[in-house]
Design a protein around this motif. Structure first.
Motif, PDB file in Angstrom:
ATOM      1  N   UNK A   1      57.003 -16.628  51.558  1.00  0.00           N
ATOM      2  CA  UNK A   1      57.761 -17.512  52.729  1.00  0.00           C
ATOM      3  C   UNK A   1      56.979 -18.575  53.191  1.00  0.00           C
ATOM      4  N   UNK A   2      55.737 -19.057  52.673  1.00  0.00           N
ATOM      5  CA  UNK A   2      55.081 -20.082  53.201  1.00  0.00           C
ATOM      6  C   UNK A   2      54.966 -21.120  52.059  1.00  0.00           C
ATOM      7  N   UNK A   3      55.516 -22.474  52.302  1.00  0.00           N
ATOM      8  CA  UNK A   3      55.362 -23.425  51.251  1.00  0.00           C
ATOM      9  C   UNK A   3      54.724 -24.454  52.037  1.00  0.00           C
ATOM     10  N   UNK A   4      53.643 -25.152  51.596  1.00  0.00           N
ATOM     11  CA  UNK A   4      52.859 -26.182  52.072  1.00  0.00           C
ATOM     12  C   UNK A   4      53.044 -27.445  51.320  1.00  0.00           C
ATOM     13  N   UNK A   5      52.984 -28.652  52.011  1.00  0.00           N
ATOM     14  CA  UNK A   5      52.933 -29.655  51.267  1.00  0.00           C
ATOM     15  C   UNK A   5      51.871 -30.769  51.499  1.00  0.00           C
ATOM     16  N   UNK A   6      51.187 -31.494  50.579  1.00  0.00           N
ATOM     17  CA  UNK A   6      50.129 -32.208  50.895  1.00  0.00           C
ATOM     18  C   UNK A   6      50.560 -33.774  50.199  1.00  0.00           C
ATOM     19  N   UNK A   7      50.319 -34.813  50.746  1.00  0.00           N
ATOM     20  CA  UNK A   7      50.297 -36.114  50.116  1.00  0.00           C
ATOM     21  C   UNK A   7      49.094 -36.186  49.225  1.00  0.00           C
ATOM     22  N   UNK A   8      49.036 -37.246  48.653  1.00  0.00           N
ATOM     23  CA  UNK A   8      48.052 -37.731  47.362  1.00  0.00           C
ATOM     24  C   UNK A   8      46.925 -37.806  48.303  1.00  0.00           C
ATOM     25  N   UNK A   9      46.570 -38.681  49.207  1.00  0.00           N
ATOM     26  CA  UNK A   9      45.226 -38.958  49.722  1.00  0.00           C
ATOM     27  C   UNK A   9      44.762 -37.778  50.577  1.00  0.00           C
ATOM     28  N   UNK A  10      45.565 -36.818  51.073  1.00  0.00           N
ATOM     29  CA  UNK A  10      45.029 -35.365  51.558  1.00  0.00           C
ATOM     30  C   UNK A  10      44.669 -34.454  50.834  1.00  0.00           C
ATOM     31  N   UNK A  11      45.509 -34.648  49.776  1.00  0.00           N
ATOM     32  CA  UNK A  11      45.001 -33.447  48.517  1.00  0.00           C
ATOM     33  C   UNK A  11      43.632 -33.985  48.001  1.00  0.00           C
ATOM     34  N   UNK A  12      43.589 -35.340  47.762  1.00  0.00           N
ATOM     35  CA  UNK A  12      42.225 -35.784  47.180  1.00  0.00           C
ATOM     36  C   UNK A  12      41.002 -35.563  48.050  1.00  0.00           C
ATOM     37  N   UNK A  13      41.273 -35.804  49.521  1.00  0.00           N
ATOM     38  CA  UNK A  13      40.126 -35.638  50.510  1.00  0.00           C
ATOM     39  C   UNK A  13      39.828 -34.114  50.175  1.00  0.00           C
ATOM     40  N   UNK A  14      40.954 -33.177  50.397  1.00  0.00           N
ATOM     41  CA  UNK A  14      40.687 -31.679  50.336  1.00  0.00           C
ATOM     42  C   UNK A  14      39.584 -31.311  49.215  1.00  0.00           C
ATOM     43  N   UNK A  15      40.066 -31.690  47.854  1.00  0.00           N
ATOM     44  CA  UNK A  15      39.365 -31.567  46.468  1.00  0.00           C
ATOM     45  C   UNK A  15      38.024 -32.135  46.946  1.00  0.00           C
ATOM     46  N   UNK A  16      37.610 -33.212  47.391  1.00  0.00           N
ATOM     47  CA  UNK A  16      36.397 -33.781  47.789  1.00  0.00           C
ATOM     48  C   UNK A  16      35.656 -32.919  48.632  1.00  0.00           C
ATOM     49  N   UNK A  17      36.133 -32.503  49.451  1.00  0.00           N
ATOM     50  CA  UNK A  17      35.595 -31.449  50.477  1.00  0.00           C
ATOM     51  C   UNK A  17      35.018 -30.324  49.817  1.00  0.00           C
ATOM     52  N   UNK A  18      35.900 -29.738  48.809  1.00  0.00           N
ATOM     53  CA  UNK A  18      35.642 -28.329  48.363  1.00  0.00           C
ATOM     54  C   UNK A  18      34.566 -28.932  47.179  1.00  0.00           C
ATOM     55  N   UNK A  19      34.379 -29.926  46.583  1.00  0.00           N
ATOM     56  CA  UNK A  19      33.155 -30.422  45.890  1.00  0.00           C
ATOM     57  C   UNK A  19      31.948 -30.372  46.580  1.00  0.00           C
ATOM     58  N   UNK A  20      32.068 -31.146  47.438  1.00  0.00           N
ATOM     59  CA  UNK A  20      30.777 -31.344  48.358  1.00  0.00           C
ATOM     60  C   UNK A  20      30.344 -29.825  48.773  1.00  0.00           C
ATOM     61  N   UNK A  21      31.111 -28.765  49.475  1.00  0.00           N
ATOM     62  CA  UNK A  21      30.729 -27.368  49.567  1.00  0.00           C
ATOM     63  C   UNK A  21      30.159 -26.870  48.603  1.00  0.00           C
ATOM     64  N   UNK A  22      30.579 -26.931  47.205  1.00  0.00           N
ATOM     65  CA  UNK A  22      30.294 -26.269  46.172  1.00  0.00           C
ATOM     66  C   UNK A  22      28.788 -26.982  45.970  1.00  0.00           C
ATOM     67  N   UNK A  23      28.600 -28.067  45.920  1.00  0.00           N
ATOM     68  CA  UNK A  23      27.098 -28.844  45.841  1.00  0.00           C
ATOM     69  C   UNK A  23      26.329 -28.380  46.894  1.00  0.00           C
ATOM     70  N   UNK A  24      26.808 -28.034  48.015  1.00  0.00           N
ATOM     71  CA  UNK A  24      25.940 -27.736  49.347  1.00  0.00           C
ATOM     72  C   UNK A  24      25.564 -26.279  49.226  1.00  0.00           C
TER      73      UNK A  24
END
Length: 93
Positions: A61-84
């Motif tokens: 029941x839950x559909x979420x939509x992300x623009x390219x800028x927010x999606x890229x930012x989220x992926x970068x945040x995940x990568x930074x967290x993995x490195x941390x």
């Protein structure tokens, strides 16, 4: 999707896969009109937006939509967290 279209899809991709695909098609109605994080508007008739924006279905029941800028930012945040986490793990050893 009418009966003829469902039968053609069943024949082409198999019944199990076609049922899953049909469920995804029906979820298009639940697609939001804007990005979940920045509230940028989404035009459902734009092919460019359909190709570049990201859709996440967390639950049926839950559909979420992300623009390219927010999606890229989220992926970068995940990568930074993995490195941390990797740096923290090497420090503790």
């Amino acid at each position: 999707m009418n009966r003829k279209q469902r039968r053609a899809m069943d024949k082409k991709v198999g019944k199990d896969k076609s049922q899953k695909l049909a469920e995804k098609i029906f979820q298009f109605e639940k697609l939001p009109d804007e990005c979940l994080t920045c509230l940028k508007p989404f035009d459902k008739e734009s092919k460019e937006m359909a190709r570049t924006w990201n859709v996440v279905v967390a639950q049926k029941d839950e559909v979420r939509l992300y623009c390219p800028e927010c999606w890229t930012g989220a992926l970068k945040l995940i990568e930074d967290f993995k490195r941390y986490k990797q740096n923290e793990d090497t420090k503790t050893k």
